[in-house]
Design a protein around this motif. Structure first.
Motif, PDB file in Angstrom:
ATOM      1  N   SER A 229      69.244 -18.965   0.309  1.00 47.35           N
ATOM      2  CA  SER A 229      70.145 -18.689   1.418  1.00 47.35           C
ATOM      3  C   SER A 229      69.359 -18.543   2.715  1.00 47.35           C
ATOM      4  O   SER A 229      68.135 -18.550   2.717  1.00 47.35           O
ATOM      5  CB  SER A 229      70.981 -17.428   1.149  1.00 47.35           C
ATOM      6  N   CYS A 230      70.104 -18.419   3.804  1.00 48.08           N
ATOM      7  CA  CYS A 230      69.512 -18.286   5.135  1.00 48.08           C
ATOM      8  C   CYS A 230      69.006 -16.853   5.331  1.00 48.08           C
ATOM      9  O   CYS A 230      69.447 -15.928   4.653  1.00 48.08           O
ATOM     10  CB  CYS A 230      70.577 -18.627   6.182  1.00 48.08           C
ATOM     11  N   ILE A 231      68.085 -16.691   6.307  1.00 48.90           N
ATOM     12  CA  ILE A 231      67.608 -15.335   6.600  1.00 48.90           C
ATOM     13  C   ILE A 231      68.655 -14.505   7.327  1.00 48.90           C
ATOM     14  O   ILE A 231      68.459 -13.308   7.539  1.00 48.90           O
ATOM     15  CB  ILE A 231      66.338 -15.359   7.472  1.00 48.90           C
ATOM     16  N   ASP A 232      69.758 -15.114   7.710  1.00 51.57           N
ATOM     17  CA  ASP A 232      70.784 -14.439   8.509  1.00 51.57           C
ATOM     18  C   ASP A 232      71.083 -13.037   7.955  1.00 51.57           C
ATOM     19  O   ASP A 232      71.308 -12.868   6.748  1.00 51.57           O
ATOM     20  CB  ASP A 232      72.064 -15.284   8.504  1.00 51.57           C
ATOM     21  N   SER A 233      71.095 -12.055   8.837  1.00 49.12           N
ATOM     22  CA  SER A 233      71.274 -10.654   8.409  1.00 49.12           C
ATOM     23  C   SER A 233      72.638 -10.394   7.806  1.00 49.12           C
ATOM     24  O   SER A 233      72.866  -9.388   7.147  1.00 49.12           O
ATOM     25  CB  SER A 233      71.061  -9.720   9.604  1.00 49.12           C
TER      26      SER A 233
ATOM     27  N   GLY B  22      74.874 -22.150   2.178  1.00 45.05           N
ATOM     28  CA  GLY B  22      74.890 -22.215   3.633  1.00 45.05           C
ATOM     29  C   GLY B  22      75.900 -21.216   4.161  1.00 45.05           C
ATOM     30  O   GLY B  22      76.584 -20.537   3.391  1.00 45.05           O
ATOM     31  N   HIS B  23      76.001 -21.115   5.473  1.00 45.17           N
ATOM     32  CA  HIS B  23      76.990 -20.168   5.988  1.00 45.17           C
ATOM     33  C   HIS B  23      77.515 -20.593   7.352  1.00 45.17           C
ATOM     34  O   HIS B  23      76.891 -21.406   8.048  1.00 45.17           O
ATOM     35  CB  HIS B  23      76.394 -18.757   6.066  1.00 45.17           C
ATOM     36  N   THR B  24      78.649 -20.046   7.702  1.00 46.77           N
ATOM     37  CA  THR B  24      79.260 -20.319   9.003  1.00 46.77           C
ATOM     38  C   THR B  24      78.437 -19.655  10.108  1.00 46.77           C
ATOM     39  O   THR B  24      77.698 -18.703   9.866  1.00 46.77           O
ATOM     40  CB  THR B  24      80.701 -19.767   9.059  1.00 46.77           C
ATOM     41  N   GLU B  25      78.546 -20.163  11.299  1.00 39.01           N
ATOM     42  CA  GLU B  25      77.897 -19.560  12.468  1.00 39.01           C
ATOM     43  C   GLU B  25      76.385 -19.446  12.306  1.00 39.01           C
ATOM     44  O   GLU B  25      75.767 -18.458  12.735  1.00 39.01           O
ATOM     45  CB  GLU B  25      78.491 -18.168  12.747  1.00 39.01           C
ATOM     46  N   CYS B  26      75.779 -20.452  11.645  1.00 34.73           N
ATOM     47  CA  CYS B  26      74.341 -20.390  11.358  1.00 34.73           C
ATOM     48  C   CYS B  26      73.524 -20.700  12.626  1.00 34.73           C
ATOM     49  O   CYS B  26      73.615 -21.796  13.177  1.00 34.73           O
ATOM     50  CB  CYS B  26      73.979 -21.365  10.245  1.00 34.73           C
ATOM     51  N   GLY B  27      72.723 -19.729  13.035  1.00 30.41           N
ATOM     52  CA  GLY B  27      71.915 -19.907  14.239  1.00 30.41           C
ATOM     53  C   GLY B  27      70.880 -21.008  14.086  1.00 30.41           C
ATOM     54  O   GLY B  27      70.574 -21.726  15.054  1.00 30.41           O
TER      55      GLY B  27
END
Ligand SMILES: [Zn+2]
Length: 248
Positions: free
Chosen positions: A98-102, A151-156
């Motif tokens: 997954s992404c590092i997104d918090s 993946g995820h929405t609003e991915c920077g």
């Protein structure tokens, strides 16, 4: 397109579907089982419990876990006993890229705990040789039964790749997402992060290409999948709803 390729529609097909696949534990409440696998509990995974779990059961654990999380009914496990139970060995049932997104930590969004899930994370949830090596350890050496790329929405990171952001070492990191940007057709009026539909399409394509790269670059992981010992699949997490749309 081969059987392993997940196009965009496969994610959309999963959206809004009831993800609770059987009448299993919700919020710690044990309901009558509709399938053969045991409901997940706060008990740490052991060699025996991992061995008894099928890849489909492992996938179901992730689906049920996200259903609990999104419903606001997590198992509320005290992780400390799991620390003791896993002190001399780990037997996770899943590996989640997954992404590092918090906002997208796998253990939380799938309602899991200590010793349950390998969590390789990198901005933009792509894989390179080191990530694939880590996944080979997780699945071939340590026995995880499902490998999910989320993946995820609003991915920077995806937005940065869409906008050709240049910033130190991040430039090279984002280069790993550029193939997904290039692969998404259309959106000719606006192919920047200002176009939310374009960003979402690139994020979904990025998951698809990451899955393909795993299969292409790892004969070990592809071999486990071919033998039926591992499910390799993708998903998209919605940071606004807490829900995961599963491709399979
Ligand atoms: Zn992200």
């Amino acid at each position: 397109m081969n059987a392993h390729t997940h196009d965009r529609r496969s994610f959309l097909r999963g959206t809004g579907r009831t993800v609770l696949a059987c009448g299993c534990a919700v919020g710690g409440l044990a309901l009558p089982l509709a399938s053969a696998h045991a409901a997940q509990t706060c008990t740490a995974q052991t060699a025996a419990s991992q061995k008894a779990l099928s890849p489909q059961d492992a996938l179901t654990y992730l689906k049920e876990g996200n259903a609990r999380f999104a419903a606001g009914k997590p198992m509320v496990c005290n992780p400390t006993p799991q620390v003791a139970a896993t002190a001399t060995g780990q037997h996770p049932f899943a590996a989640v890229v997954s992404c590092i997104d918090s906002r997208a930590p796998a253990n939380l969004i799938f309602d899991q705990s200590i010793g349950d899930v390998f969590e390789p994370r990198i901005a933009g949830n792509f894989v390179n040789d080191d990530m694939i090596g880590s996944l080979e350890f997780a699945c071939a050496a340590a026995g995880a039964k499902v490998l999910m790329v989320v993946g995820h929405t609003e991915c920077g990171a995806v937005k940065g790749a869409c906008d050709d952001v240049v910033l130190g070492n991040l430039t090279q990191t984002l280069a790993n997402i550029k193939p997904a940007v290039a692969a998404v057709q259309g959106f000719d009026s606006d192919r920047t992060s200002a176009n939310a539909a374009f960003v979402q399409a690139v994020a979904e394509k990025n998951v698809e290409l990451t899955l393909a790269r795993i299969r292409q670059r790892s004969s070990i992981l592809a071999g486990l999948e071919k033998k039926g010992d591992l499910i390799i699949t993708g998903a998209m997490y919605d940071v606004g709803t807490g829900k995961v749309a599963f491709a399979a």
